[in-house]
Design a protein around this motif. Structure first.
Motif, mmCIF file in Angstrom:
data_model
loop_
_atom_site.group_PDB
_atom_site.id
_atom_site.type_symbol
_atom_site.label_atom_id
_atom_site.label_comp_id
_atom_site.label_asym_id
_atom_site.label_seq_id
_atom_site.Cartn_x
_atom_site.Cartn_y
_atom_site.Cartn_z
ATOM 1 N N GLY A 29 26.941 69.830 50.382
ATOM 2 C CA GLY A 29 26.861 68.888 49.484
ATOM 3 C C GLY A 29 27.658 69.002 47.895
ATOM 4 N N ILE A 30 27.651 70.485 47.513
ATOM 5 C CA ILE A 30 28.403 70.479 46.361
ATOM 6 C C ILE A 30 29.738 70.590 46.725
ATOM 7 C CG2 ILE A 30 29.070 72.390 44.933
ATOM 8 C CD1 ILE A 30 25.941 73.485 44.897
ATOM 9 N N ILE A 31 30.378 71.040 47.922
ATOM 10 C CA ILE A 31 31.763 71.162 48.481
ATOM 11 C C ILE A 31 32.290 69.675 48.364
ATOM 12 C CG2 ILE A 31 33.240 71.559 50.062
ATOM 13 C CD1 ILE A 31 31.764 74.114 50.482
ATOM 14 N N GLU A 32 31.111 68.617 49.153
ATOM 15 C CA GLU A 32 31.532 67.162 49.091
ATOM 16 C C GLU A 32 31.568 66.609 47.762
ATOM 17 O OE1 GLU A 32 30.289 63.220 48.947
ATOM 18 O OE2 GLU A 32 28.809 64.879 48.477
ATOM 19 N N LEU A 33 30.918 67.087 46.921
ATOM 20 C CA LEU A 33 30.959 66.441 45.476
ATOM 21 C C LEU A 33 32.168 66.781 44.771
ATOM 22 C CD1 LEU A 33 29.591 64.751 43.524
ATOM 23 C CD2 LEU A 33 28.645 66.830 42.733
ATOM 24 N N ILE A 34 32.659 67.970 44.988
ATOM 25 C CA ILE A 34 33.843 68.382 44.645
ATOM 26 C C ILE A 34 35.076 67.497 45.051
ATOM 27 C CG2 ILE A 34 35.536 70.414 44.143
ATOM 28 C CD1 ILE A 34 33.044 71.990 43.864
ATOM 29 N N PHE A 35 35.034 67.496 46.264
ATOM 30 C CA PHE A 35 36.154 66.806 47.086
ATOM 31 C C PHE A 35 36.301 65.327 46.691
ATOM 32 C CE2 PHE A 35 36.650 70.565 49.630
ATOM 33 C CZ PHE A 35 38.098 70.913 49.691
ATOM 34 N N LYS A 41 39.741 61.279 41.188
ATOM 35 C CA LYS A 41 40.774 61.310 40.174
ATOM 36 C C LYS A 41 42.212 61.163 40.722
ATOM 37 C CE LYS A 41 42.576 65.198 37.136
ATOM 38 N NZ LYS A 41 42.291 66.778 37.226
ATOM 39 N N THR A 42 42.493 61.527 42.008
ATOM 40 C CA THR A 42 43.739 61.311 42.403
ATOM 41 C C THR A 42 44.122 59.791 42.596
ATOM 42 O OG1 THR A 42 43.858 63.460 43.761
ATOM 43 C CG2 THR A 42 45.228 62.005 44.218
ATOM 44 N N GLU A 43 43.147 58.967 43.052
ATOM 45 C CA GLU A 43 43.435 57.670 43.265
ATOM 46 C C GLU A 43 43.545 56.951 42.049
ATOM 47 O OE1 GLU A 43 43.820 55.653 46.114
ATOM 48 O OE2 GLU A 43 44.246 57.664 46.993
#
Length: 59
Positions: A29-35, A41-43
């Motif tokens: 869940g934490i990894i998913e939130l970071i991605f 941010k990129t978009e």
């Protein structure tokens, strides 16, 4: 396997057996939130692909 990590059976009498699964799901869940934040941010930047804009084929 004779590893104590895999011998922890989860049940109502042994709730500690659920700890490893909870750690795994929490980490995912934490990894998913970071991605998702990195994608957002990129978009929003100048190199975005317009993923949040409506398409011409939308009904």
């Amino acid at each position: 396997m004779n590893n104590s990590l895999f011998e922890r059976n989860a049940s109502d009498t042994n709730p500690e057996g659920y700890n490893m699964g909870m750690w795994i799901f929490s980490a995912l869940g934490i990894i998913e939130l970071i991605f998702s934040l990195l994608l957002y941010k990129t978009e929003k930047g100048p190199k975005g692909h317009g993923l949040e804009k409506p398409s011409a084929n939308a009904v």
